[in-house]
Design an enzyme around this catalytic site. Structure first.
Site, PDB file in Angstrom:
ATOM      1  N   SER A   1    -147.200 -17.642   6.469  1.00 45.18           N
ATOM      2  CA  SER A   1    -148.063 -18.463   7.309  1.00 45.18           C
ATOM      3  C   SER A   1    -147.741 -19.937   7.109  1.00 45.18           C
ATOM      4  O   SER A   1    -147.555 -20.398   5.982  1.00 45.18           O
ATOM      5  CB  SER A   1    -149.529 -18.168   6.979  1.00 45.18           C
ATOM      6  N   LYS A   2    -147.674 -20.641   8.238  1.00 41.56           N
ATOM      7  CA  LYS A   2    -147.321 -22.052   8.202  1.00 41.56           C
ATOM      8  C   LYS A   2    -148.306 -22.833   7.348  1.00 41.56           C
ATOM      9  O   LYS A   2    -147.963 -23.830   6.746  1.00 41.56           O
ATOM     10  CB  LYS A   2    -147.374 -22.610   9.630  1.00 41.56           C
ATOM     11  N   ARG A   3    -149.564 -22.405   7.370  1.00 44.62           N
ATOM     12  CA  ARG A   3    -150.573 -23.143   6.618  1.00 44.62           C
ATOM     13  C   ARG A   3    -150.447 -22.877   5.123  1.00 44.62           C
ATOM     14  O   ARG A   3    -150.610 -23.763   4.311  1.00 44.62           O
ATOM     15  CB  ARG A   3    -151.973 -22.764   7.098  1.00 44.62           C
TER      16      ARG A   3
END
Ligand code: GLU
Length: 469
Positions: free
Chosen positions: A239-241
Site C-alpha cells: 500500500s502506498k500509504r
C-alpha cells in the site's frame, strides 16, 4: 535458439513501482544471461495519464538500479502509424471488422445479459454486417475464432489459456482512431522481434486475447512468463500509504542500489540458499524456471540486512560520498565530502542500516552546536562529573597531536587522578557533551574524528550547562 530479445514496457503514468522494477530486472537478467537484448519501450499511448516527469523517473530509477538496455527508450506513441496500418490490413483481410455499437447500447445489452444470469461478452451484433469505412463513428473489433483454445506454456505458471468463446470479439481500435493496449503491445512486440514477454502476473488474463491477435496477424506468439506480484507482510498488497512502493522511496530512505537490486531479484526467485547476488551473479545465474509461482512476499528485514551488507562493503570514501547528501537533508544545508567525513563514515558503517539512519546518528558531526537530548543530559551531565570534565578539557587543550591514542592517554591520566572513577562513567558524559546523546562510536575515535577545537568547544558548553544546572 535465435537471439533472445526481451522488453520492459512501462506506462509512464506514475513513479517506478518496485514491482515494475523487479519485472525490469527479470527481463534484464534473462537477456543478459542468454546474451540477448533488452528493449525499453515506454507505453505512452494513454495521453492523458502519461507524463514526461514520470518517464524521467522511470529511466532514472532503472539507471540507478544498474539496469541497462540495448535499444530505446522507444516511445509507443511514435508507432501510431504502424498500429493504424495493421488495423487497416486486418479490416481488409477480414480478421477485424467495424462496429457501430455505441457505448450506451453496449451497456444496455451488457446489463440485460447480466440480469439474465449470463456472462457478458460482445454479442457479435456487427460481426457479419460488413460495415464500410463511411460508417461514421465506429470502433474496430478483432474477429475471434468461434471456438478453439487460446493456450500457451507459461514460463512461470505452466500450461495456461482460455477458450476463444469466453472472450468475445474485443475492441482493438477506439472510435477516435487510437489503438487499444492489446493491439499496440502485440504489434510492437512483433515488430521489435521480442522473443520473451516477461511481465507481471496481472497481465496473465490478457494473454489469451493477445495470442488471438498474433494468430490473426499470422504470426507466432513469443514465449510468455508471468511473474507473481509482490505482496507485503502477511500477503497483503503493498500500500502506498503504508509501504515504500517506488524505487525513489527506497532511494530516499537510504537504501543502496545493489541492495535493492539484490532484494528484488530474490523476491520470488532463488538459487539454492544463496542470498547475496552482485550484478554479475544475477546476470549469470538468473533463470525463469526458478521463479516461484506463488505471490512473492517482500521481507523488509531482509532488505535491511542486505543494505547493511552492502554498506559494509563500500570503501569509506564512497560511503562518505553517499552519506553526505543524507546529512545535508538532515541539517538543511550542503555537507562537503572531506577526509574527516570519510573517517566518520568508517566509524559509522556498522551502526546504521540505511544511509538515512546513519545520517541521523551522525548529525552531531555536522552541526555547529549539538542538540542535547534532555534525558541524556539529566542522566550524565551532573555536577559530580564537572571536575573530571574540566580536567579532561585541560588535558586536551595541551595536546600537540590530536590522535586516538593521545586522547586515550589523557582519559587515563584523569581517571587515575580522580581515584575511583571508571572509564564508562567518564566516557558517557563526554559523549553527551560532544554528540548531545548517549550513542556514538567509541569515545576516543569519536573525539579524534571530531577534531581538537570542536571537542574543546563542546566540552566547554557542557561544563557551562552543568554550571547553570
Ligand atoms: N505497459 C504495460 C504496463 O505497464 C505493460 C505491458 C506488457 O508488459 O505487456 O502494465
Amino acid at each position: 535458439m535465435s537471439e533472445i530479445r526481451t522488453r520492459f514496457a512501462p506506462s509512464p503514468t506514475g513513479f517506478l513501482h518496485v514491482g515494475s522494477a523487479r519485472t525490469a530486472l527479470f527481463n534484464w537478467a534473462f537477456a543478459r544471461r542468454y546474451g540477448g537484448k533488452l528493449v525499453l519501450r515506454i507505453e505512452d499511448t494513454d495521453r492523458e495519464r502519461s507524463t514526461a516527469e514520470s518517464e524521467r523517473g522511470v529511466i532514472e530509477g532503472l539507471e540507478w538500479l544498474g539496469i541497462d538496455w540495448d535499444e530505446g527508450p522507444l516511445r509507443q506513441s511514435a508507432f501510431a502509424d504502424r498500429h493504424r496500418a495493421t488495423v487497416e490490413r486486418m479490416l481488409a483481410n477480414g480478421r477485424a471488422y467495424r462496429c457501430a455499437c455505441t457505448a450506451e447500447q453496449l451497456e444496455e445489452r451488457r446489463q440485460a445479459t447480466i440480469a439474465a444470469g449470463q456472462k457478458w461478452t460482445y454479442d457479435g451484433r456487427c460481426r457479419d454486417l460488413d460495415l464500410g469505412a463511411d460508417l461514421g463513428p465506429h470502433t474496430v473489433r478483432l474477429r475471434l475464432p468461434e471456438s478453439g483454445f487460446l493456450g500457451w506454456e507459461d514460463g512461470v505458471f505452466g500450461p495456461s489459456g482460455q477458450d476463444a468463446s469466453e472472450i468475445g470479439d474485443r475492441i482493438i481500435q477506439r472510435s477516435d482512431g487510437q489503438p487499444l493496449y492489446h493491439l499496440a503491445v502485440v504489434v510492437d512486440d512483433l515488430e521489435m522481434g521480442i522473443t520473451h514477454v516477461i511481465r507481471g502476473a496481472d497481465h496473465h488474463p490478457n494473454t489469451p486475447l493477445q495470442i488471438a491477435l498474433y494468430r490473426a496477424l499470422d504470426a507466432e506468439p513469443p514465449e510468455f512468463a508471468h511473474v507473481p506480484l509482490i505482496v507485503g507482510a502477511g500477503g497483503k498488497k503493498l500500500s502506498k500509504r503504508r509501504d515504500p512502493v517506488s524505487v525513489q522511496n527506497f532511494r530516499e530512505e537510504g537504501y543502496l542500489a545493489p541492495a535493492l537490486r539484490n532484494w528484488l531479484i530474490r523476491i520470488g526467485w532463488s538459487h539454492g540458499d544463496q542470498e547475496v547476488f552482485n550484478s554479475d551473479e544475477i546476470c549469470t545465474l538468473f533463470d525463469l524456471d526458478a521463479v516461484n509461482r506463488s505471490a512473492a512476499q517482500a521481507d523488509g528485514d531482509k532488505l535491511l540486512w542486505l543494505n547493511q551488507h552492502y554498506l559494509k562493503e563500500l570503501p569509506a570514501s564512497e560511503l562518505a560520498e553517499k552519506l553526505a547528501p543524507f546529512l545535508g537533508t538532515e541539517i538543511g544545508r550542503e555537507v562537503p565530502v572531506t577526509t574527516e567525513l570519510s573517517e566518520l563514515a568508517e566509524l559509522q558503517r556498522e551502526r546504521g542500516k540505511t544511509l538515512s539512519e546513519m545520517a541521523r546518528l551522525s548529525r552531531w558531526f555536522v552541526v555547529d552546536e549539538v542538540d542535547f537530548d534532555p534525558k541524556a543530559v539529566k542522566k550524565h551531565l551532573k555536577p559530580a562529573i564537572e571536575p573530571a570534565l574540566r580536567a579532561l578539557r585541560d588535558g586536551f587543550t595541551k595536546l600537540e597531536s590530536w590522535s586516538r591514542d593521545a586522547i586515550e592517554a589523557v582519559f587515563l591520566e584523569v581517571l587515575s587522578a580522580q581515584g575511583d572513577l571508571k572509564m564508562g562513567k567518564l566516557a558517557q558524559p563526554v559523549r553527551v557533551a560532544v554528540t548531545g546523546g548517549s550513542v556514538s562510536p567509541g569515545i576516543f575515535e569519536t573525539l579524534e574524528v571530531l577534531g581538537q577545537s570542536r571537542t574543546l568547544a563542546r566540552m566547554e558548553r557542557a561544563v557551562d550547562l552543568i554550571d547553570v544546572g
